[in-house]
Design an enzyme around this catalytic site. Structure first.
Site, PDB file in Angstrom:
ATOM      1  NE  ARG A   1       8.783  -4.229  -0.948  1.00 44.64           N
ATOM      2  CZ  ARG A   1       7.496  -4.036  -0.682  1.00 44.64           C
ATOM      3  NH1 ARG A   1       6.599  -4.942  -1.036  1.00 44.64           N
ATOM      4  NH2 ARG A   1       7.090  -2.941  -0.105  1.00 44.64           N
TER       5      ARG A   1
ATOM      6  CB  THR B   1       0.180  -0.962   5.639  1.00 37.26           C
ATOM      7  OG1 THR B   1       1.322  -0.400   4.981  1.00 37.26           O
ATOM      8  CG2 THR B   1      -0.896   0.091   5.762  1.00 37.26           C
TER       9      THR B   1
ATOM     10  CG  ASN C   1      -7.942  -7.495   7.585  1.00 42.55           C
ATOM     11  OD1 ASN C   1      -7.497  -8.627   7.450  1.00 42.55           O
ATOM     12  ND2 ASN C   1      -8.131  -6.683   6.570  1.00 42.55           N
TER      13      ASN C   1
ATOM     14  CG  HIS D   1      -4.524 -11.038  -0.486  1.00 47.25           C
ATOM     15  ND1 HIS D   1      -5.323 -11.431   0.555  1.00 47.25           N
ATOM     16  CD2 HIS D   1      -4.094  -9.793  -0.166  1.00 47.25           C
ATOM     17  CE1 HIS D   1      -5.375 -10.470   1.467  1.00 47.25           C
ATOM     18  NE2 HIS D   1      -4.637  -9.466   1.044  1.00 47.25           N
ATOM     19  CG  ASP D   2      -0.138  -8.154   0.178  1.00 52.13           C
ATOM     20  OD1 ASP D   2      -1.190  -8.562   0.701  1.00 52.13           O
ATOM     21  OD2 ASP D   2       0.194  -6.947   0.197  1.00 52.13           O
ATOM     22  CB  THR D   3      -2.284 -11.757   3.319  1.00 52.12           C
ATOM     23  OG1 THR D   3      -2.322 -10.352   3.535  1.00 52.12           O
ATOM     24  CG2 THR D   3      -2.276 -12.461   4.666  1.00 52.12           C
TER      25      THR D   3
ATOM     26  CB  ALA E   1      -0.939   0.000   1.205  1.00 50.10           C
TER      27      ALA E   1
ATOM     28  CB  SER F   1       6.977   0.964  -1.089  1.00 48.16           C
ATOM     29  OG  SER F   1       7.106  -0.193  -0.288  1.00 48.16           O
TER      30      SER F   1
ATOM     31  N   GLY G   1       7.256  -6.847   7.196  1.00 46.22           N
ATOM     32  CA  GLY G   1       8.084  -5.715   7.596  1.00 46.22           C
ATOM     33  C   GLY G   1       8.190  -5.518   9.087  1.00 46.22           C
TER      34      GLY G   1
END
Length: 487
Positions: free
Chosen positions: A19, A264, A301, A241-243, A15, A17, A407
């Site tokens: 990469r 985030t 969430n 989905h990144d998760t 959300a 950045s 992160g």
């Protein structure tokens, strides 16, 4: 002859950045190198908050070019993952109809109640297993029902599928991301046709479903020219989905684990074989999203490090390490807020809003930057505790370890506080879990790794991990939880 080591590009869009990472995978080998990182800056225009999708696509192309520079111009595959729920609309010619709306846009305010008037919340949960969040795709489509864009649209592509389409010319809807739309039945892995019909949503807008590991086309000649890559370069559907990709990269050694994907957002929960669709689960606002191999990401969430990111932005971006060192000196649990409160969803004035929440609840008001930072971290650890405990109770699935990936693994104070709050050891790492999961699904499609257990053994053997043991008992965390619940 030894098995080859292959190179994969993982496009991982968050959300704040994006990469592009290059993963090298072979027997006993899993290496990740950052090729290119670029900002993801939403834009506020007169009609609302929008994603700068063209800048994102330019970043992807730049990243693929940089990846080629690391690999001699040859990639064995590329895969894309991103955040969930948002989408682009295409016209009959395949052209994008406007910039995709940002999930933090205000257009869905009050929309859920309109949906529930047709499909009551309990029925909606029983059919789709998805938690209530005001930005779910279902509510976004309901809010857009009378818009000119939706009227002229012939195709809807979720963000990673849209970028994949621009790279390959082929359209598909990857299932792990589709499961966040509130239009998928998690028990069958197919569309929830009854829900869509009752709400007047045309499922024909969506491209055919595809699953992690499925082929998603090859890079177009013009993309090869733009990036300098030597073709053909296949694109592989990953857990888009990144998760889903991050959970695939949890380095667990068994089944008795919880995970917290930190960034985030904090996504805290369990990996299950079947959804939990009870009314108690709905009331606890747990979601059933799909993962690798038909697994269910049963999770809650939590607002996550957004609270700290927005505070740091409001302070003019001071050095994070200094803030964390100051926070470590602040007394524990002096003030806490509900890290899942929708009041913190919108950007702007975060330190003031945190202070206001503490003032309203009769707690000491954090005034210094260190006090605000400690309030955020204690609040997140408390939310992590509640999610892990609730998930075990609701799913009947106990755990003995909490894996923190993403992160937030770089935030040692948050990891230690999470271990303290949960009363369980925390294993932190890998930090780039989404990119690693993305790479591993591509490698598995090429036969370089086996099942999820094999993927996780490779992660455990190759990635740096840090273990945090809980300190003391959880009594003070229970007390803080009770105080917060009573307000």
């Amino acid at each position: 002859m030894s098995a080859p080591v292959k190179s994969y590009a993982a496009v991982d869009l968050g959300a704040s950045s994006g990469r592009v990472m290059v993963g090298r995978v072979g027997p006993g080998t899993l290496e990740l190198t950052e090729a290119h990182r670029f900002p993801n800056r939403p834009v506020r225009v007169p009609e609302g908050l929008r994603w700068d999708i063209l800048a994102l696509y330019a970043g992807v192309l730049d990243g693929l070019r940089a990846a080629g520079a690391l690999t001699g111009g040859r990639l064995d595959s590329a895969g894309l993952d991103s955040w969930a729920v948002d989408y682009g609309l295409l016209d009959a010619d395949g052209a994008l109809l406007g910039a995709p709306v940002h999930y933090r846009d205000a257009r869905t305010e009050g929309v859920a109640e309109k949906v529930w008037a047709t499909v009551p919340a309990a029925e909606l949960y029983a059919a789709t297993g998805l938690q209530y969040a005001p930005f779910n795709t279902l509510y976004q489509l309901t809010a857009a029902r009378d818009s000119a864009q939706l009227r002229y649209a012939t195709r809807l592509l979720l963000i990673p599928d849209l970028l994949s389409y621009w790279l390959t010319g082929e359209q598909g809807t990857e299932l792990t991301n589709a499961s966040t739309t509130q239009l998928v039945d998690p028990a069958t892995g197919d569309w929830a046709h009854g829900v869509a019909e009752r709400l007047g949503i045309d499922l024909g807008l969506f491209a055919p479903l595809r699953r992690p590991g499925d082929p998603a086309g090859v890079l177009l000649p013009e993309v090869l020219d733009e990036t300098g890559l030597r073709g053909p370069v296949p694109v592989t559907a990953v857990g888009s989905h990144d998760t889903a990709s991050a959970v695939a990269a949890v380095p667990a050694t068994g089944e008795r684990f919880a995970y917290i994907c930190t960034g985030t957002w904090s996504l805290a929960g369990l990996e299950l074989e079947a959804p939990v669709l009870t009314e108690e689960s709905r009331a606890a606002n747990f979601t059933n999203e799909l993962g690798l191999d038909g697994t269910v990401r049963y999770l809650r969430n939590i607002m996550g490090l957004w609270l700290l990111q927005e505070s740091v932005r409001a302070w003019g971006n001071p050095e994070l390490g200094e803030l964390l060192r100051g926070a470590a000196e602040v007394p524990a649990l002096r003030s806490v807020v509900d890290a899942g409160d929708p009041a913190f969803l919108a950007p702007g004035r975060m330190p003031e809003r945190i202070a206001e929440a503490c003032r309203r609840s009769g707690q000491p008001v954090p005034e210094s930057r260190a006090e605000v930072t400690r309030c955020v971290l204690d609040s997140l650890a408390l939310a992590h505790r509640k999610a892990v405990l609730d998930a075990q109770r609701l799913a009947g699935h106990s755990v003995d370890t909490v894996h923190v990936v993403g992160g937030g693994t770089r935030n040692a104070l948050l990891c230690q506080l999470t271990a303290d709050a949960c009363g369980l050891p925390v294993v932190a790492g890998p930090a780039e879990a989404a990119a690693l999961g993305n790479v591993l699904v591509q490698a598995r499609a090429h036969g370089l790794v086996g099942d999820r257990a094999d993927m996780r053994r490779l992660l455990t053997a190759t990635q740096p991990l840090t273990r945090y043991e809980p300190r003391g008992d959880t009594a003070r965390w229970r007390a803080a939880e009770s105080r917060l619940a009573a307000r």
